[in-house]
Design a protein around this motif. Structure first.
Motif, PDB file in Angstrom:
ATOM      1  N   LYS A 169       0.824  -1.216   0.000  1.00 41.84           N
ATOM      2  CA  LYS A 169       0.000   0.000   0.000  1.00 41.84           C
ATOM      3  C   LYS A 169       0.859   1.268   0.000  1.00 41.84           C
ATOM      4  O   LYS A 169       0.655   2.169  -0.800  1.00 41.84           O
ATOM      5  CB  LYS A 169      -0.943   0.010   1.222  1.00 41.84           C
ATOM      6  CG  LYS A 169      -1.907  -1.158   1.290  1.00 41.84           C
ATOM      7  CD  LYS A 169      -2.810  -1.082   2.495  1.00 41.84           C
ATOM      8  CE  LYS A 169      -2.109  -1.103   3.847  1.00 41.84           C
ATOM      9  NZ  LYS A 169      -1.355  -2.342   4.114  1.00 41.84           N
ATOM     10  N   PHE A 177      -5.879  -1.160  17.838  1.00 38.12           N
ATOM     11  CA  PHE A 177      -6.293  -1.963  16.681  1.00 38.12           C
ATOM     12  C   PHE A 177      -7.565  -2.764  16.957  1.00 38.12           C
ATOM     13  O   PHE A 177      -7.907  -3.651  16.194  1.00 38.12           O
ATOM     14  CB  PHE A 177      -5.146  -2.861  16.214  1.00 38.12           C
ATOM     15  CG  PHE A 177      -4.063  -2.070  15.521  1.00 38.12           C
ATOM     16  CD1 PHE A 177      -4.154  -1.787  14.164  1.00 38.12           C
ATOM     17  CD2 PHE A 177      -2.990  -1.563  16.228  1.00 38.12           C
ATOM     18  CE1 PHE A 177      -3.192  -1.030  13.513  1.00 38.12           C
ATOM     19  CE2 PHE A 177      -2.013  -0.802  15.592  1.00 38.12           C
ATOM     20  CZ  PHE A 177      -2.108  -0.540  14.234  1.00 38.12           C
ATOM     21  N   LEU A 187      -4.305   2.646   3.877  1.00 37.17           N
ATOM     22  CA  LEU A 187      -4.552   2.035   5.195  1.00 37.17           C
ATOM     23  C   LEU A 187      -5.046   0.613   4.978  1.00 37.17           C
ATOM     24  O   LEU A 187      -5.732   0.338   3.986  1.00 37.17           O
ATOM     25  CB  LEU A 187      -5.643   2.804   5.949  1.00 37.17           C
ATOM     26  CG  LEU A 187      -5.333   4.255   6.302  1.00 37.17           C
ATOM     27  CD1 LEU A 187      -5.933   5.190   5.263  1.00 37.17           C
ATOM     28  CD2 LEU A 187      -5.889   4.604   7.673  1.00 37.17           C
TER      29      LEU A 187
HETATM   30  N1  PPS Z   1      -2.871  -5.692  15.064  1.00 37.74           N
HETATM   31  C1  PPS Z   1      -2.450  -5.116  13.936  1.00 37.74           C
HETATM   32  N2  PPS Z   1      -3.099  -5.346  12.767  1.00 37.74           N
HETATM   33  C2  PPS Z   1      -2.685  -4.751  11.637  1.00 37.74           C
HETATM   34  N3  PPS Z   1      -1.624  -3.882  11.565  1.00 37.74           N
HETATM   35  C3  PPS Z   1      -0.958  -3.614  12.709  1.00 37.74           C
HETATM   36  C4  PPS Z   1      -1.335  -4.227  13.934  1.00 37.74           C
HETATM   37  N4  PPS Z   1      -0.486  -3.776  14.891  1.00 37.74           N
HETATM   38  C5  PPS Z   1       0.381  -2.934  14.302  1.00 37.74           C
HETATM   39  N5  PPS Z   1       0.102  -2.821  12.988  1.00 37.74           N
HETATM   40  C6  PPS Z   1       0.824  -1.903  12.078  1.00 37.74           C
HETATM   41  O1  PPS Z   1      -0.075  -0.826  11.850  1.00 37.74           O
HETATM   42  C7  PPS Z   1      -0.235  -0.568  10.465  1.00 37.74           C
HETATM   43  C8  PPS Z   1      -1.707  -0.504  10.068  1.00 37.74           C
HETATM   44  O2  PPS Z   1      -2.289   0.691  10.446  1.00 37.74           O
HETATM   45  P1  PPS Z   1      -3.645   1.134   9.765  1.00 37.74           P
HETATM   46  O3  PPS Z   1      -4.024   2.424  10.398  1.00 37.74           O
HETATM   47  O4  PPS Z   1      -3.488   1.118   8.292  1.00 37.74           O
HETATM   48  O5  PPS Z   1      -4.651  -0.034  10.206  1.00 37.74           O
HETATM   49  S1  PPS Z   1      -6.238  -0.061  10.148  1.00 37.74           S
HETATM   50  O6  PPS Z   1      -6.641   0.474   8.834  1.00 37.74           O
HETATM   51  O7  PPS Z   1      -6.776   0.737  11.245  1.00 37.74           O
HETATM   52  O8  PPS Z   1      -6.616  -1.475  10.297  1.00 37.74           O
HETATM   53  C9  PPS Z   1       0.367  -1.738   9.725  1.00 37.74           C
HETATM   54  O9  PPS Z   1       1.095  -1.120   8.676  1.00 37.74           O
HETATM   55  P2  PPS Z   1       1.227  -1.733   7.208  1.00 37.74           P
HETATM   56  O10 PPS Z   1       2.126  -2.925   7.378  1.00 37.74           O
HETATM   57  O11 PPS Z   1       1.880  -0.620   6.449  1.00 37.74           O
HETATM   58  O12 PPS Z   1      -0.128  -2.079   6.680  1.00 37.74           O
HETATM   59  C10 PPS Z   1       1.229  -2.472  10.742  1.00 37.74           C
HETATM   60  O13 PPS Z   1       2.576  -2.123  10.549  1.00 37.74           O
END
Ligand code: PPS
Ligand code: ADP
Length: 207
Positions: free
Chosen positions: A43, A79, A109
């Motif tokens: 993303k 989360f 996101l």
């Molecule tokens: N439990 C859990 N689930 C998913 N992701 C997690 C979690 N904890 C931390 N992270 C880190 O937070 C990034 C996702 O944030 P977002 O704001 O895009 O998430 S969401 O849309 O509210 O679900 C995501 O970033 P990306 O890897 O860039 O997608 C993760 O690095």
């Protein structure tokens, strides 16, 4: 006078300079390119590649990245499902303001729940919400694991991780799907080109 949420006796104030004036100035149409997909699907990579391509072609963009926003605006959110919903709601509202400013706003996101994404779509009339799904299998995202988070989730050190023990609901009727071809993920440039073509064909790159 109307009551909105917890605000009472409020009235909308109109400004003489509106979205179409700003769009004419910029030579583009404000919109929201909403990139959704699993962690590690690409993303942020697509958001940056698209922003770069558009910028060097003379278009104004702004990237709203989930990870980055959780450093400031959304630092109070976790989360759990309600907090993810609030995260998406806030980013949807901010993205709407950017689109109203005439900017091509690129939001990246995970946004795992369909209902939350659809609520953002409803904020933006006239097809100005462009949902881009990076449809990459969990296996590939997990193998990439650039931050080591899947490993932590698999060993139970992170609870409620999307794709592992928290759901991801893919879009049903999104505008753009980025898929693997011949077992390969398209390059960042190719992913950006797919979105650019959509913007061009749908008149967003002119006022
Ligand atoms: N439990 C859990 N689930 C998913 N992701 C997690 C979690 N904890 C931390 N992270 C880190 O937070 C990034 C996702 O944030 P977002 O704001 O895009 O998430 S969401 O849309 O509210 O679900 C995501 O970033 P990306 O890897 O860039 O997608 C993760 O690095
Ligand atoms: N199209 C692609 N081809 C190959 N590797 C990619 C591609 N897109 C992203 N990557 C790599 O995958 C990892 C995750 O990408 P990232 O953009 O951070 O994903 P997300 O924002 O969805 O978590 C990074 O190491 C990135 O360099």
């Amino acid at each position: 006078m109307s009551n909105i949420g917890k605000s009472t006796n409020i009235l909308w104030h109109n400004c003489p300079i509106g979205q179409s004036d700003r769009q004419k100035l910029l030579g583009q149409k404000g919109c929201v390119v909403w990139i959704t997909g699993l962690s590690g699907s690409g993303k942020s990579t697509l958001a940056c590649a698209l922003s770069r391509e558009l910028h060097y072609s003379g278009y104004l963009t702004y990237v709203l990245d989930g990870d980055n926003l959780r450093h400031g605006l959304n630092r109070d959110l976790s989360f759990k499902a309600e907090d993810r919903a609030e995260n998406i709601r806030r980013v949807g509202e901010v993205a709407k303001l950017f689109a109203d400013a005439g900017i091509i706003c690129i939001a990246s996101l995970i946004s795992p729940y369909r209902r939350d994404r659809d609520a953002c779509r409803a904020l933006l009339p006239d097809s100005k919400f462009i949902e881009v799904f990076i449809d990459l299998p969990l296996k590939i995202c997990e193998a990439r694991d650039p931050k080591g988070l899947y490993k932590l989730a698999r060993t139970g050190k992170i609870k409620g991780f999307t794709g592992i023990d928290d759901p991801y609901e893919p879009p049903v009727n999104g505008e753009i799907v980025i898929k693997m071809k011949d077992g390969e993920c398209p390059s960042p440039k190719a992913m950006a080109k797919q979105v650019l073509c959509y913007l061009e064909e749908n008149g967003f790159l002119q006022a």
